[in-house]
Design a protein around this motif. Sequence first.
Motif, mmCIF file in Angstrom:
data_model
loop_
_atom_site.group_PDB
_atom_site.id
_atom_site.type_symbol
_atom_site.label_atom_id
_atom_site.label_comp_id
_atom_site.label_asym_id
_atom_site.label_seq_id
_atom_site.Cartn_x
_atom_site.Cartn_y
_atom_site.Cartn_z
ATOM 1 N N SER A 123 0.835 -1.197 0.000
ATOM 2 C CA SER A 123 0.000 0.000 0.000
ATOM 3 C C SER A 123 0.868 1.245 0.000
ATOM 4 C CB SER A 123 -0.876 -0.001 1.268
ATOM 5 O OG SER A 123 -1.523 1.255 1.426
ATOM 6 N N GLY A 124 0.270 2.361 -0.385
ATOM 7 C CA GLY A 124 0.912 3.655 -0.186
ATOM 8 C C GLY A 124 0.543 4.166 1.201
ATOM 9 N N GLY A 125 0.988 5.381 1.507
ATOM 10 C CA GLY A 125 0.621 5.981 2.783
ATOM 11 C C GLY A 125 1.767 6.019 3.771
ATOM 12 N N SER A 126 1.616 6.833 4.799
ATOM 13 C CA SER A 126 2.712 7.053 5.756
ATOM 14 C C SER A 126 2.910 5.853 6.680
ATOM 15 C CB SER A 126 2.402 8.292 6.597
ATOM 16 O OG SER A 126 1.131 8.123 7.237
ATOM 17 N N THR A 127 1.813 5.173 7.035
ATOM 18 C CA THR A 127 1.951 4.020 7.941
ATOM 19 C C THR A 127 2.719 2.881 7.285
ATOM 20 O OG1 THR A 127 -0.124 4.672 8.985
ATOM 21 C CG2 THR A 127 0.666 2.425 9.396
ATOM 22 N N ASP A 165 -2.326 -0.066 -5.035
ATOM 23 C CA ASP A 165 -2.750 1.048 -5.883
ATOM 24 C C ASP A 165 -1.544 1.899 -6.252
ATOM 25 O OD1 ASP A 165 -2.450 2.165 -3.279
ATOM 26 O OD2 ASP A 165 -3.759 3.814 -3.793
ATOM 27 N N ARG A 191 -0.477 5.989 -8.117
ATOM 28 C CA ARG A 191 -0.900 7.268 -8.687
ATOM 29 C C ARG A 191 -0.421 7.339 -10.128
ATOM 30 N NH1 ARG A 191 0.610 9.614 -3.643
ATOM 31 N NH2 ARG A 191 -0.766 8.794 -2.040
ATOM 32 N N ASN A 220 3.756 5.511 -5.204
ATOM 33 C CA ASN A 220 3.812 4.492 -4.150
ATOM 34 C C ASN A 220 4.985 3.540 -4.383
ATOM 35 O OD1 ASN A 220 1.591 5.527 -2.798
ATOM 36 N ND2 ASN A 220 0.138 4.171 -3.851
ATOM 37 N N GLY A 240 -3.967 1.011 3.753
ATOM 38 C CA GLY A 240 -4.153 2.072 4.733
ATOM 39 C C GLY A 240 -5.576 2.589 4.543
ATOM 40 N N MET A 241 -6.042 3.454 5.435
ATOM 41 C CA MET A 241 -7.372 4.042 5.287
ATOM 42 C C MET A 241 -7.277 5.560 5.436
ATOM 43 S SD MET A 241 -10.852 3.648 7.584
ATOM 44 C CE MET A 241 -10.282 4.907 8.732
ATOM 45 N N GLY A 242 -7.882 6.266 4.504
ATOM 46 C CA GLY A 242 -7.916 7.718 4.615
ATOM 47 C C GLY A 242 -9.030 8.170 5.552
ATOM 48 N N HIS A 254 -11.505 5.903 2.455
ATOM 49 C CA HIS A 254 -10.987 5.191 1.269
ATOM 50 C C HIS A 254 -9.923 4.189 1.693
ATOM 51 C CE1 HIS A 254 -7.510 8.093 1.108
ATOM 52 N NE2 HIS A 254 -6.903 7.040 0.604
ATOM 53 N N ALA A 288 -6.876 1.672 -0.492
ATOM 54 C CA ALA A 288 -6.200 1.647 -1.798
ATOM 55 C C ALA A 288 -6.565 2.944 -2.508
ATOM 56 C CB ALA A 288 -6.555 0.390 -2.581
ATOM 57 N N ARG A 299 -6.055 7.180 -10.794
ATOM 58 C CA ARG A 299 -5.321 6.210 -10.001
ATOM 59 C C ARG A 299 -5.495 4.845 -10.648
ATOM 60 N NH1 ARG A 299 -4.397 7.331 -4.443
ATOM 61 N NH2 ARG A 299 -4.134 9.586 -4.118
ATOM 62 N N LYS A 339 -8.177 9.775 12.839
ATOM 63 C CA LYS A 339 -9.016 8.814 12.100
ATOM 64 C C LYS A 339 -10.082 8.150 12.996
ATOM 65 C CE LYS A 339 -5.602 8.070 8.543
ATOM 66 N NZ LYS A 339 -4.679 7.112 7.873
HETATM 67 C C1 6PG Z 1 -2.393 5.989 -1.354
HETATM 68 C C2 6PG Z 1 -2.701 4.885 -0.396
HETATM 69 C C3 6PG Z 1 -3.879 5.266 0.448
HETATM 70 C C4 6PG Z 1 -3.366 5.359 1.873
HETATM 71 C C5 6PG Z 1 -4.369 6.034 2.762
HETATM 72 C C6 6PG Z 1 -3.832 6.156 4.199
HETATM 73 O O1 6PG Z 1 -2.009 5.728 -2.500
HETATM 74 O O2 6PG Z 1 -2.483 7.140 -0.886
HETATM 75 O O3 6PG Z 1 -2.809 3.669 -0.949
HETATM 76 O O4 6PG Z 1 -4.956 4.373 0.366
HETATM 77 O O5 6PG Z 1 -3.094 4.052 2.354
HETATM 78 O O6 6PG Z 1 -4.593 7.320 2.228
HETATM 79 O O7 6PG Z 1 -2.657 6.893 4.165
HETATM 80 P P1 6PG Z 1 -1.911 7.284 5.564
HETATM 81 O O8 6PG Z 1 -1.480 5.964 6.174
HETATM 82 O O9 6PG Z 1 -0.758 8.137 5.123
HETATM 83 O O10 6PG Z 1 -2.910 8.013 6.391
#
Ligand code: 6PG
Length: 244
Positions: free
Chosen positions: A51-55, A80, A82, A92, A145-147, A151, A153, A181, A204
């Motif tokens: 996954s993308g994201g900071s976590t 996913d 960009r 990502n 991750g979850m926004g 959302h 992915a 995306r 969150k």
């Molecule tokens: C992306 C991620 C996205 C991410 C969530 C949580 O491409 O941005 O796949 O789904 O996991 O936005 O991101 P954080 O962990 O940074 O809050």
Amino acid sequence: MLKNSIQSWDDRREIIILPTEQETLLFAQEHWIHSAKRAIQQRGRFAVALSGGSTPKTIYQSLAQSKDIDWTNVFLFWSDERAVPPDHPNSNYHMASQTGLVKKVPASQVFRMKAETEIQKHANQYEEFLTRYLDKHLFDLVMLGMGEDGHIASLFPLTTALQEESCLTVANYIENKKEWRMTLTFPAIHQSLHSVVYVLGAQKKETVKKVLEAPILSKWPASRLGTTEHKTLWVLDEAAAALL
Ligand code: 6PG
């Protein structure tokens, strides 16, 4: 540590809540390594969607330092991507590469989502990779991750990809970001053996409550995660779980 802390949430979701961000990230790393060892032992390889994201970025940094992983049998995919080149700061793939994780795996076993050009054609091509290299169980682990909008992915609220019922990978236009995306779909996530969503931080907590306590709502894509056959594991710190 792993199994005895995980609780059942309902018939399609499991949950573990750790006291601090540090302990949550350590659990996520241990769970990833345990998942890899189990998959390699049972199926000869570990196919994981990053996954993308900071976590996830912090998790990758720790995994890249681990001496406890048989990287020769790891196959990297993405949940996913960009619509940017692989060296773009928003990519990502770029993020995972920067952590040192990608170069641990043989290049022939790294399957980047080519979302920067001809995104629908490359989404179709990515799906061909999945059906060629993976079996009907697809991924041994899908990392998510979850926004704050719920959302996961690149399955954002009120976007067309939420309605996809057969394709495994699609291009998805995100109106409020004015960008394209490439993303796994719910069929891809739910066919996979295991999926895990990491949610940390008080920002969150309202979304976590809605997603875990409300009925399935497309307004909160994360509420759809999990099936009775393949439960989704929710990995939360206490700050994110404060309203449960
Ligand atoms: C992306 C991620 C996205 C991410 C969530 C949580 O491409 O941005 O796949 O789904 O996991 O936005 O991101 P954080 O962990 O940074 O809050």
